[in-house]
Design a protein around this motif. Structure first.
Motif, PDB file in Angstrom:
ATOM      1  N   GLU A  47      10.867   9.421  33.451  1.00 48.59           N
ATOM      2  CA  GLU A  47      10.021  10.061  32.425  1.00 48.59           C
ATOM      3  C   GLU A  47      10.078  11.583  32.523  1.00 48.59           C
ATOM      4  OE1 GLU A  47       6.200   7.776  31.448  1.00 48.59           O
ATOM      5  OE2 GLU A  47       6.642   7.270  33.535  1.00 48.59           O
ATOM      6  N   GLY A  48      11.024  12.088  33.255  1.00 49.56           N
ATOM      7  CA  GLY A  48      11.196  13.538  33.348  1.00 49.56           C
ATOM      8  C   GLY A  48      10.479  14.145  34.549  1.00 49.56           C
ATOM      9  N   TYR A  49      10.827  15.394  34.826  1.00 47.47           N
ATOM     10  CA  TYR A  49      10.262  16.097  35.997  1.00 47.47           C
ATOM     11  C   TYR A  49       8.799  16.503  35.768  1.00 47.47           C
ATOM     12  CZ  TYR A  49      15.044  16.355  37.652  1.00 47.47           C
ATOM     13  OH  TYR A  49      16.300  16.023  38.078  1.00 47.47           O
ATOM     14  N   THR A  50       8.485  16.900  34.537  1.00 49.22           N
ATOM     15  CA  THR A  50       7.113  17.348  34.267  1.00 49.22           C
ATOM     16  C   THR A  50       6.123  16.224  34.567  1.00 49.22           C
ATOM     17  OG1 THR A  50       8.004  18.753  32.526  1.00 49.22           O
ATOM     18  CG2 THR A  50       5.619  18.430  32.522  1.00 49.22           C
ATOM     19  N   LYS A  51       6.496  15.001  34.178  1.00 44.55           N
ATOM     20  CA  LYS A  51       5.625  13.837  34.418  1.00 44.55           C
ATOM     21  C   LYS A  51       5.406  13.619  35.925  1.00 44.55           C
ATOM     22  CE  LYS A  51       3.798  11.287  31.117  1.00 44.55           C
ATOM     23  NZ  LYS A  51       3.753  12.364  30.157  1.00 44.55           N
ATOM     24  N   VAL A  52       6.469  13.823  36.715  1.00 44.10           N
ATOM     25  CA  VAL A  52       6.357  13.641  38.167  1.00 44.10           C
ATOM     26  C   VAL A  52       5.307  14.607  38.712  1.00 44.10           C
ATOM     27  CG1 VAL A  52       7.565  13.873  40.377  1.00 44.10           C
ATOM     28  CG2 VAL A  52       8.774  12.935  38.400  1.00 44.10           C
ATOM     29  N   ILE A  53       5.421  15.850  38.294  1.00 41.31           N
ATOM     30  CA  ILE A  53       4.497  16.871  38.806  1.00 41.31           C
ATOM     31  C   ILE A  53       3.092  16.653  38.236  1.00 41.31           C
ATOM     32  CG2 ILE A  53       4.045  19.372  38.709  1.00 41.31           C
ATOM     33  CD1 ILE A  53       6.986  19.737  39.473  1.00 41.31           C
ATOM     34  N   GLU A  54       3.033  16.205  36.987  1.00 43.09           N
ATOM     35  CA  GLU A  54       1.724  15.875  36.386  1.00 43.09           C
ATOM     36  C   GLU A  54       1.026  14.809  37.231  1.00 43.09           C
ATOM     37  OE1 GLU A  54       1.974  15.562  32.004  1.00 43.09           O
ATOM     38  OE2 GLU A  54       0.837  13.703  32.321  1.00 43.09           O
ATOM     39  N   LYS A  55       1.789  13.814  37.666  1.00 43.06           N
ATOM     40  CA  LYS A  55       1.185  12.749  38.495  1.00 43.06           C
ATOM     41  C   LYS A  55       0.702  13.307  39.819  1.00 43.06           C
ATOM     42  CE  LYS A  55       3.216   8.547  36.732  1.00 43.06           C
ATOM     43  NZ  LYS A  55       4.288   7.576  36.873  1.00 43.06           N
ATOM     44  N   MET A  56       1.490  14.163  40.437  1.00 42.38           N
ATOM     45  CA  MET A  56       1.054  14.759  41.713  1.00 42.38           C
ATOM     46  C   MET A  56      -0.258  15.522  41.522  1.00 42.38           C
ATOM     47  SD  MET A  56       4.397  16.544  43.271  1.00 42.38           S
ATOM     48  CE  MET A  56       5.849  15.683  43.726  1.00 42.38           C
ATOM     49  N   LEU A  57      -0.314  16.271  40.423  1.00 38.08           N
ATOM     50  CA  LEU A  57      -1.470  17.156  40.216  1.00 38.08           C
ATOM     51  C   LEU A  57      -2.673  16.428  39.625  1.00 38.08           C
ATOM     52  CD1 LEU A  57       0.359  20.348  38.852  1.00 38.08           C
ATOM     53  CD2 LEU A  57      -0.414  19.891  41.191  1.00 38.08           C
TER      54      LEU A  57
END
Ligand code: UDP
Length: 369
Positions: A197-207
């Protein structure tokens, strides 16, 4: 009020924020001066449904089990293995230069002779940095080294860095060594892929951890940092100190996006143009997640020097005088017992994404475990 302030929401900042929030169960504030998270890994789906990497192609690859397992908590990856083609003497061929490239660019008899010479000198499957390769005594190997240097490295590096391959740290061109192999992949790491789902989604999940508060469009200068016990700063260290010892130089990259009314523009996700044009390479984004659309989006990548307020920092410039300026800033930072610098900008290191994550994981362990 939280005890921890994280400056920057790229992979470095998001990783350390997530660890503090989840493992220490502490409140964390993450700020970013941009209007989006994920730093230069930021991606988004455009109106054609194509995942665009706003700041250039980001290909995840790592040999670190630790980093892979950390990221797998937040995403699955496709099985994409990156390959790069280069437009050399009128043909598209493989970069890094390998045995397949050799046979593509030279007549068969000459290629065969060079192949034998190479294998008498180097081990099969070894990687030889171009600056090492150029030190050969043998005339045929010297001819080959000069060819590879001229056709792949000299002009690309001059466009990319504004410097010749001799003027940047050898580690830079060693990232793309001459490879005595028929493996056309750009990376040989065990784990490779693009988050589904892309890199932004990965970081969104972390945050999205309940202990994390995110504030976008927030400059570090506008935050009362005295309220925090510990600060993790992923911006550039010279900016933190108001440039008082001078500016750390960076290269910036600019992308010219173009949309075409056809399914594909080029034959590969990334094609380098070492000797032609003023851009270094063209990215075609739909290849990364195999996006389906009648249209396609490409980006031509141009390199320029970083100027504060004008463009973004993309690459630290690995040269001895820049490292020693960085070290002077780091000396000043040692006296600040509660501020830690990390990330491509904070450490002034040419990290790939996995190395930025690993650095954050290890810093967390060092401080808290
Ligand atoms: N490089 C080159 N020609 C190429 C590809 C790479 O001269 O076709 C050199 C160039 O100096 C570049 C460096 O190798 O900056 C590292 O390349 P890499 O693809 O790893 O750079 P990145 O993807 O991080 O921009």
């Amino acid at each position: 009020m939280s005890n921890y302030l994280i400056v920057g929401s790229g992979f470095s900042g998001a990783t350390i924020a997530y660890l503090i929030a989840s493992q220490l169960n502490e409140k964390v504030t993450v700020i970013d001066k941009k209007d989006h998270i994920a730093g230069n890994s930021y991606d988004y789906r455009d109106k054609n449904g194509i995942m665009i990497h706003k700041y250039g192609s980001h290909i995840f690859h790592t040999s670190s089990e630790k980093v892979w397992n950390f990221l797998k908590q937040f995403t699955d990856f496709n099985t994409y293995m990156h390959k790069v083609l280069g437009y050399i003497d009128g043909i598209e061929t493989h970069i890094p230069f390998n045995f397949n490239t050799l046979y593509d660019v030279f007549p068969k008899t000459l290629a065969k002779k060079l192949e034998e010479k190479l294998l008498s000198k180097f081990e099969f499957d070894s990687k030889v940095p171009i600056l090492e390769f150029q030190k050969q005594e043998d005339d045929d190997l010297k001819f080959l080294a000069n060819y590879v240097y001229e056709k792949i490295f000299l002009h690309y590096t001059t466009k990319q860095w504004g410097l010749t391959p001799q003027e940047v740290d050898g580690a830079v061109t060693a990232r793309v060594p001459v490879y005595l192999s028929k493996d056309n992949r750009y990376f040989q790491d065990k784990y490779q892929g693009i988050p589904l789902e892309g890199y932004t989604k990965v970081i969104e999940k972390m945050l999205s951890h309940k202990n994390i508060e995110l504030r976008l469009k927030t400059d570090y200068k506008d935050v009362d940092s005295s309220k925090f016990d510990k600060i993790f700063y992923t911006g550039s260290i010279d900016e933190y100190f108001d440039y008082e010892l001078g500016q750390l130089p960076y290269r910036s990259v600019r992308f010219k996006f173009e949309t075409y009314n056809k399914p594909y523009y080029q034959s590969n996700a990334c094609i380098n143009y070492p000797c032609n044009y003023d851009f270094t390479r063209i990215h075609e984004y739909k290849y990364y997640l195999d996006d389906r659309s009648d249209k396609t989006v490409i980006a031509k990548e141009y390199s320029e020097s970083f100027k504060p307020g004008k463009n973004e920092r993309s690459y630290p410039i690995p040269r001895p005088e820049n490292s020693s300026l960085y070290d002077k800033y780091l000396d000043k930072a040692q006296s600040l017992k509660h501020v830690y610098f990390l990330g491509r900008l904070g450490d002034y290191r040419y990290y790939d994404m996995d190395k930025a994550i690993l650095r954050a994981l290890e810093l967390f362990e060092k401080i808290f475990q």
